[in-house]
Design an enzyme around this catalytic site. Structure first.
Site, PDB file in Angstrom:
ATOM      1  N   ARG A 273       0.991  -1.154   0.184  1.00 50.16           N
ATOM      2  CA  ARG A 273       0.623   0.181  -0.137  1.00 50.16           C
ATOM      3  C   ARG A 273       1.407   0.866   0.246  1.00 50.16           C
ATOM      4  NH1 ARG A 273      -2.526   1.351   4.219  1.00 50.16           N
ATOM      5  NH2 ARG A 273      -1.111   0.007   5.697  1.00 50.16           N
TER       6      ARG A 273
ATOM      7  N   LYS B 249      -8.515  -2.595   0.411  1.00 53.58           N
ATOM      8  CA  LYS B 249      -8.719  -1.427   1.425  1.00 53.58           C
ATOM      9  C   LYS B 249      -9.935  -0.447   1.353  1.00 53.58           C
ATOM     10  CE  LYS B 249      -6.456  -3.979   4.241  1.00 53.58           C
ATOM     11  NZ  LYS B 249      -7.502  -4.944   5.435  1.00 53.58           N
TER      12      LYS B 249
ATOM     13  N   HIS C 225     -10.795  -3.768  11.973  1.00 57.22           N
ATOM     14  CA  HIS C 225      -9.948  -4.341  11.150  1.00 57.22           C
ATOM     15  C   HIS C 225      -9.642  -5.818  12.424  1.00 57.22           C
ATOM     16  CE1 HIS C 225      -5.186  -4.425   9.695  1.00 57.22           C
ATOM     17  NE2 HIS C 225      -6.826  -4.845   8.548  1.00 57.22           N
TER      18      HIS C 225
ATOM     19  N   SER D 275      -1.807  -6.123   9.623  1.00 59.21           N
ATOM     20  CA  SER D 275      -0.590  -6.526   8.632  1.00 59.21           C
ATOM     21  C   SER D 275       0.218  -7.257   8.918  1.00 59.21           C
ATOM     22  CB  SER D 275      -0.847  -6.058   7.435  1.00 59.21           C
ATOM     23  OG  SER D 275       0.365  -7.367   6.590  1.00 59.21           O
TER      24      SER D 275
ATOM     25  N   LYS E 148      -3.104 -12.114  12.405  1.00 61.40           N
ATOM     26  CA  LYS E 148      -4.753 -11.831  12.048  1.00 61.40           C
ATOM     27  C   LYS E 148      -5.041 -13.194  10.868  1.00 61.40           C
ATOM     28  CE  LYS E 148      -6.445  -8.460  10.485  1.00 61.40           C
ATOM     29  NZ  LYS E 148      -4.780  -8.034   9.614  1.00 61.40           N
ATOM     30  N   THR E 149      -4.522 -13.854  10.364  1.00 60.48           N
ATOM     31  CA  THR E 149      -5.321 -14.571   9.032  1.00 60.48           C
ATOM     32  C   THR E 149      -4.764 -15.504   9.339  1.00 60.48           C
ATOM     33  OG1 THR E 149      -5.299 -12.808   6.705  1.00 60.48           O
ATOM     34  CG2 THR E 149      -4.714 -15.205   6.720  1.00 60.48           C
TER      35      THR E 149
ATOM     36  N   ASP F 217     -10.220 -11.040   8.066  1.00 60.08           N
ATOM     37  CA  ASP F 217      -9.858  -9.125   8.080  1.00 60.08           C
ATOM     38  C   ASP F 217     -10.307  -8.045   8.136  1.00 60.08           C
ATOM     39  OD1 ASP F 217      -7.395  -7.953   7.266  1.00 60.08           O
ATOM     40  OD2 ASP F 217      -7.834  -6.924   4.940  1.00 60.08           O
TER      41      ASP F 217
ATOM     42  N   ARG G 263       2.458 -12.097  -1.510  1.00 53.31           N
ATOM     43  CA  ARG G 263       0.346 -12.174  -0.755  1.00 53.31           C
ATOM     44  C   ARG G 263      -0.430 -12.860  -2.111  1.00 53.31           C
ATOM     45  NH1 ARG G 263      -1.842  -9.795   3.732  1.00 53.31           N
ATOM     46  NH2 ARG G 263      -0.751  -7.883   4.486  1.00 53.31           N
TER      47      ARG G 263
END
Length: 535
Positions: A59, A201, A221, A240, A244-245, A259, A324
């Protein structure tokens, strides 16, 4: 929306009248075929489509803008995160993008943001590349055939044109790329970047405005999962790289999403229909569910392949550390396909502490939960944003400030009221370093974190009790099944206690300085629940 230039441009019939071909709602197989035919990527041995995102592999926060409009001006929290841009500049860029897309073959994807149809929004994404259309097809909640037939006018339009380059001088932006949200009129433009996470996003950011303002829904988030036997739902907040994932893909629980979620009075729901996982060092042993989810229909970004076998090398970071993969939620074996769960009984804040000071897990009071939610302390991991090459300690309110258009207090107040109503247990989980700071210590093992999270979810973590750390103002568990008591208190893992105390004092002072400056009128009970330096 239709009264603005943007609205007229973003309507499919008017935005692309000169296109060679407009491909609407193609199946993943056809999008893969188109991407291969266009030279956008190659197939890996596991069947996934592998693409190179070009100059930008993460990003670009400095290229994100919100159109300043009277209808939303007093609601948006303006600043570095939500940088204002004039409507004139936005419309000029939209016009330029539309002209650029004129005559090109385009790919249109329609879907929902929000698995709970009571709070979902209809989204239409117009893509220059088939690979990005595949990406967003997998990331949105996919409509049924009946829903698609009666889809009607979308609530949010997105133009994705990675090949278009803005002119910073005339367009009022910072580079050739721009991600712009028109919150007043339902438009999003993503130009000059092939990193598909910007599309995802941007839509999430839009929902983070709409859900609290229009639906009284807390947008978060976070990842979420549910115990299939008891129905107990848990949410895991984190930026990130905090896990989380990985942690939400628990084979003993059903994944709701990895997410983005909303928390309504009836429970939680996934805003997405897919997952977007970091692929660095991915292995079938440590993360089997994610590893096996990478198959036909998945989109890998910047993953390096063996030129002969096309086997992915997830350890190769020569292109970027932010490799990713995007895939639909149904690629996960243990998944709740409707994307919904009950009211959460456990809330986990995931932080990546590069100082090696915070304990692997600690329990938070209601006030401490509010404090750490608004602080959002973590470390940006390498590659997630442009220019980040090693962990950088940072404060990101709500564990997701880059995507939150409203003031942090709006979301924090909503979380606090939900904790009060549900008596949810809240824990702070450090997935970062121990035994020293980054470069000296070591990353807390995934196995340890999994055991701690499992104990928090089951309630076993509370059985042995806690000891209070006065400096950090945290309750640290004395015991946890399957975890050595030594690692529960980070002071035990450092070479000397004095070295740890010095680092802890530094971190506590950072918390005090940040919170005092950022929230000068913070409720005293909440402020007192945070870390404090000890002279």
């Amino acid at each position: 929306m239709k009264q603005t230039l943007t609205g007229r441009l973003l309507k499919r019939e008017q935005a692309v009248p000169g296109s060679a071909r407009v491909n609407e709602d193609l199946a993943p197989a056809r999008l893969v075929e188109a991407a291969l035919a266009n030279g956008e990527g190659v197939l890996a041995s596991n069947g996934s489509l592998v693409v190179d995102t070009g100059e930008r592999t993460g990003r670009s926060p400095l290229d994100r803008f919100v159109v300043d409009d009277p209808a939303i001006h007093d609601k948006v929290c303006w600043g570095k995160v939500n940088a204002p841009i004039s409507r004139e500049s936005y419309e000029r860029i939209c016009s330029g993008v539309a002209g650029y897309l004129y005559g090109r073959e385009l790919y249109v994807v329609r879907g929902f943001a929000g698995s709970d149809r009571n709070h979902s929004r209809k989204v239409c994404v117009i893509c220059e590349r088939a690979s990005q259309a595949l990406f967003i097809h997998q990331m949105l909640v996919r409509p049924s055939a009946r829903e698609l037939a009666s889809f009607g006018e979308p609530d949010i339009y997105v133009l994705a044109a990675p090949g278009y380059h803005c002119d910073p001088e005339s367009d009022g932006v910072n580079s050739s790329a721009a991600v712009i949200l028109d919150l007043a009129h339902g438009g999003i433009v993503v130009a000059g970047t092939g990193y598909s996470g910007e599309i995802k996003k941007a839509i999430f950011s839009y929902m983070n405005y709409l859900l609290p303002v229009e639906d009284d829904v807390l947008s978060m988030h976070c990842s979420a999962n549910i115990d299939p036997q008891t129905g107990q739902t848990a949410v895991l907040f984190g930026l990130s790289g905090t896990g989380k994932t990985t942690l939400s893909a628990d084979p003993s629980r059903l994944l709701i999403g990895d997410d983005e979620h909303g928390w309504s009075e009836h429970g939680i729901f996934n805003i997405e229909g897919g997952c977007y996982a970091k692929a660095i060092d991915l292995s079938p042993i440590a993360e089997p569910d994610i590893y096996q989810a990478i198959r036909f229909g998945a989109v890998c970004e910047n993953v390096i392949l063996d030129p002969e076998s096309r086997e992915p090398d997830y350890t190769d970071v020569s292109r970027t550390q932010n490799t990713r993969v995007a895939y639909p939620v149904e690629h996960i074996k243990s998944v709740k396909l409707d994307g919904r769960g009950g009211v959460p009984s456990v809330v986990l804040f995931l932080t990546c502490d590069a100082f090696g000071v915070l304990p692997p897990i600690s329990k938070l009071s209601r006030e401490a939960a509010m404090y750490h939610f608004m602080a959002g302390f973590t470390s940006k991991v390498a590659g997630t944003e442009e220019g980040v090459v090693e962990p950088q300690p940072t404060f990101s309110a709500l564990f997701g400030e880059p995507f939150m258009p409203l003031a942090p207090s709006v979301y924090a107040d909503m979380l606090g009221s939900r904790i009060d109503k549900t008596c949810a247990r809240v824990y702070l989980v450090n997935t970062g370093w121990q035994g020293g700071a980054y470069g000296t210590g070591y990353r807390i093992s995934l196995a340890v974190t999994r055991s701690l999270v499992a104990a928090a979810l089951s309630g076993d973590l509370d059985n042995a009790g806690y000891e209070h750390d006065d400096r950090l103002n945290l309750d640290i568990p004395v015991e946890c099944p399957g975890v050595s008591p030594v690692v529960l208190n980070p002071r035990n893992t450092w070479a000397t206690g004095e070295a740890y105390d010095e680092a802890a004092e530094k971190l506590a002072s950072m918390f005090e300085a940040h919170m005092g400056k950022r929230y000068p009128e913070l409720d005293e009970a909440v402020l007192n629940a945070g870390p404090h330096h000890i002279a």
